[in-house]
Write a protein that holds these residues in place. Structure first.
Motif, mmCIF file in Angstrom:
data_model
loop_
_atom_site.group_PDB
_atom_site.id
_atom_site.type_symbol
_atom_site.label_atom_id
_atom_site.label_comp_id
_atom_site.label_asym_id
_atom_site.label_seq_id
_atom_site.Cartn_x
_atom_site.Cartn_y
_atom_site.Cartn_z
ATOM 1 N N SER A 150 0.606 -0.953 -0.291
ATOM 2 C CA SER A 150 -0.119 0.117 0.109
ATOM 3 C C SER A 150 1.137 1.387 -0.499
ATOM 4 C CB SER A 150 -0.534 -0.082 1.143
ATOM 5 O OG SER A 150 -2.013 -1.483 1.121
ATOM 6 N N GLY A 151 1.875 1.234 0.634
ATOM 7 C CA GLY A 151 2.834 2.312 1.147
ATOM 8 C C GLY A 151 4.091 2.551 0.027
ATOM 9 N N LEU A 152 3.928 1.113 -0.893
ATOM 10 C CA LEU A 152 4.533 1.481 -2.093
ATOM 11 C C LEU A 152 3.744 2.537 -3.557
ATOM 12 C CD1 LEU A 152 7.015 -1.757 -2.596
ATOM 13 C CD2 LEU A 152 7.722 0.821 -1.574
ATOM 14 N N ALA A 153 2.740 1.600 -3.748
ATOM 15 C CA ALA A 153 1.981 2.158 -4.268
ATOM 16 C C ALA A 153 1.788 3.855 -4.852
ATOM 17 C CB ALA A 153 0.541 1.457 -4.217
ATOM 18 N N ASP A 154 2.212 4.467 -4.059
ATOM 19 C CA ASP A 154 1.843 5.875 -4.293
ATOM 20 C C ASP A 154 3.006 6.286 -4.189
ATOM 21 O OD1 ASP A 154 0.246 8.311 -4.913
ATOM 22 O OD2 ASP A 154 0.514 8.789 -2.596
ATOM 23 N N ARG A 155 4.578 6.007 -3.820
ATOM 24 C CA ARG A 155 6.092 5.787 -4.135
ATOM 25 C C ARG A 155 6.876 6.776 -5.251
ATOM 26 N NH1 ARG A 155 11.221 3.740 -1.877
ATOM 27 N NH2 ARG A 155 12.665 4.307 -2.977
ATOM 28 N N PRO A 156 6.137 6.834 -6.480
ATOM 29 C CA PRO A 156 6.659 7.464 -7.351
ATOM 30 C C PRO A 156 6.455 8.762 -7.508
ATOM 31 C CG PRO A 156 5.763 5.381 -8.345
ATOM 32 C CD PRO A 156 5.421 5.565 -6.975
ATOM 33 N N TRP A 157 4.373 8.881 -7.161
ATOM 34 C CA TRP A 157 4.447 10.084 -7.243
ATOM 35 C C TRP A 157 4.568 10.703 -6.021
ATOM 36 C CZ3 TRP A 157 1.989 5.794 -8.339
ATOM 37 C CH2 TRP A 157 2.072 5.708 -9.871
ATOM 38 N N LYS A 158 5.106 10.485 -4.780
ATOM 39 C CA LYS A 158 5.111 11.155 -3.621
ATOM 40 C C LYS A 158 6.661 11.328 -3.478
ATOM 41 C CE LYS A 158 3.442 9.694 0.735
ATOM 42 N NZ LYS A 158 2.799 9.047 1.201
ATOM 43 N N GLN A 159 7.476 10.872 -4.666
ATOM 44 C CA GLN A 159 8.992 11.460 -4.508
ATOM 45 C C GLN A 159 9.395 11.628 -5.249
ATOM 46 O OE1 GLN A 159 11.498 8.155 -2.805
ATOM 47 N NE2 GLN A 159 9.992 7.466 -0.715
#
Length: 371
Positions: A270-279
Motif C-alpha cells: 500500500s505504501g509503495l503504490a504511491d511512491r513514484p509520485w510522492k518521491q
C-alpha cells in the motif's frame, strides 16, 4: 527595480512541486519549485513569459547581478517594446499527469510549458514560451511555436482532458475501471475475497484486492496505473507508453507465512503504490526497495514482471498504454547488494532467481549464493 509579486501559486497533486507565476515591473516568469523535502534532489526551473518594458539588446546581465529575473533580449521575443502586466485572475495552471511538469495558461491559451523531463538533469532544463521566437546561447528557453508543430500542445491538451475526466465524472470513471481490474484478477485467481481502499482519501482512487487460490494468497493493486510515472518519458522516449504505468502484486504461500505476516506485506504494498509520485521517481524491472517490516531474513523487495509464472492476466489498457503488473519478491541483504554491485545488476539478480526456480510465489527460502 520593484520586488517581484507572486500572482498565483499551486502545488501538484502530491505537493512535491509548486507552480508559481510572479512578475515585477520588468518581466513575468513561471517557475516550478520542489518541495522542501526534495530541494536536495531537484532544482527550481524557470520559464520567462513576457517583458513588461522595452527589451534589452543584449543579455540582461545587470538584472542577474542584482539577483533579479532577467528580461529576454529583443531578438528573441515577439514584443520588443514590452507588453502589459499579467492579471492574476486570467492565469491557470495545468499539471501533466505525472505531476512533474506543468503549463501556464492565460485566458485559456498556453503562455509557457515546463515539461517534466526538464526537471531531472541540468542538460535537459528547458522551458518553452509562446512569446519567445528564438533561442539564446544556453538554449534554456525555447519558442513554443505553433500548434501542430510542437508536440507540447498535444501534451497539454491531453492533460486538460485527463483532469476534466476525473473532475467531472470521477466516480463513474473509477467504477468502470474498477470492474475491469477485478474481472481480470478473478479470471486468474478466483473470486475476490477482500477489497481494501489504499488511497487514503486522496485522488486517484486506489485499492488492493486479496485473492486465494491453491494455498496461495494473492495481493494485487488497482488504480495505481491511472497516473503515468515520472522519469519514464525521459528514460524511454518514444517507448515510454510501454513502461510508464504499473500495478503491484504479491503472492504469499500460506504454508510459509502467517495471516499477520501477509497483512504486513499488504501494508508495505500500500505504501509503495504511491511512491513514484510522492518521491518523484519510478519503479521498473529489477528495481529494489528496502523495508524493515519484512519477515527475516528478508530486508528488501525486488520488482519484476519476469518472475511471474502463472495464468495470463489481461489488465485493461489505460489511455492507450500498457499497464505492467510488477510482482514484489522479498530478497536478503546479500541479494540486494548483488543487485547494486554494477549498473543494471537487478536484471542479473532476477536471472539468478529464475535459474534457481524462484518465481512470483514468496516462500521462506534459502539465500542465493554468489560465490
Amino acid at each position: 527595480m520593484s520586488e517581484p509579486e507572486i500572482l498565483i501559486e499551486q502545488p501538484n497533486n502530491r505537493g512535491t512541486l509548486y507552480a508559481i507565476v510572479e512578475q515585477d515591473d520588468r518581466a513575468a516568469y513561471f517557475y516550478l519549485y520542489p518541495s522542501e523535502l526534495l530541494t536536495t534532489k531537484y532544482s527550481p526551473r524557470p520559464c520567462w513569459l513576457r517583458n513588461l518594458q522595452p527589451a534589452p539588446e543584449k543579455k540582461d546581465v545587470a538584472a542577474m547581478k542584482e539577483g533579479m529575473a532577467p528580461m529576454l533580449e529583443a531578438s528573441y521575443c515577439n514584443h520588443p517594446e514590452g507588453k502589459e502586466p499579467l492579471e492574476k485572475e486570467r492565469i491557470t495552471f495545468v499539471w501533466m499527469e505525472e505531476g512533474d511538469g506543468a503549463a501556464v495558461l492565460y485566458d485559456g491559451e498556453i503562455l509557457g510549458v515546463i515539461p517534466g523531463w526538464s526537471l531531472y538533469k541540468d542538460e535537459h532544463a528547458v522551458a518553452y514560451a509562446a512569446d519567445c521566437i528564438g533561442a539564446g546561447d544556453d538554449d534554456r528557453l525555447m519558442p513554443l511555436g505553433k500548434r501542430g508543430v510542437n508536440v507540447l500542445y498535444g501534451r497539454v491538451d491531453q492533460a486538460i482532458a485527463f483532469w476534466n475526466e476525473w473532475t467531472e465524472a470521477s466516480s463513474q470513471t473509477w467504477g468502470i475501471l474498477q470492474d475491469k481490474y477485478i474481472h481480470a484478477y478473478e479470471a486468474a485467481f478466483g473470486t475476490i475475497q477482500q477489497y481494501y481502499a489504499i488511497d487514503g482519501g486522496q485522488w486517484p482512487p486506489m485499492a488492493l484486492g486479496k485473492f486465494e487460490k491453491e494455498g496461495i494468497i494473492y495481493l494485487v493493486t488497482m488504480g495505481v496505473g491511472i497516473r503515468p510515472m515520472p522519469w519514464v518519458e525521459l528514460l524511454y522516449s518514444e517507448r515510454a507508453p510501454g513502461f510508464r504505468r504499473m500495478e503491484l502484486a504479491m503472492a504469499c504461500s500460506k504454508k510459509d507465512f502467517t495471516d499477520k505476516e501477509v497483512m504486513t506485506m499488504a501494508g508495505i504494498m500500500s505504501g509503495l503504490a504511491d511512491r513514484p509520485w510522492k518521491q518523484i521517481t519510478w519503479l521498473g524491472e529489477g528495481h529494489t526497495i528496502s523495508s524493515d517490516e519484512l519477515p527475516a531474513p528478508f530486508e528488501s523487495l525486488v520488482v519484476s514482471a519476469a518472475l511471474y509464472d502463472g495464468p495470463s492476466i489481461e489488465l485493461p489498457e489505460l489511455y492507450g498504454d500498457k499497464v505492467n503488473l510488477y510482482w514484489l519478491s522479498p530478497i536478503t541483504q546479500l541479494e540486494r547488494e548483488f543487485a547494486h554491485h554494477k549498473p543494471n545488476a537487478g536484471y542479473d539478480l532476477l536471472e539468478k532467481m529464475i535459474n534457481n526456480n524462484i518465481n512470483h510465489v514468496v516462500t521462506k527460502r534459502a539465500e542465493l549464493s554468489f560465490s
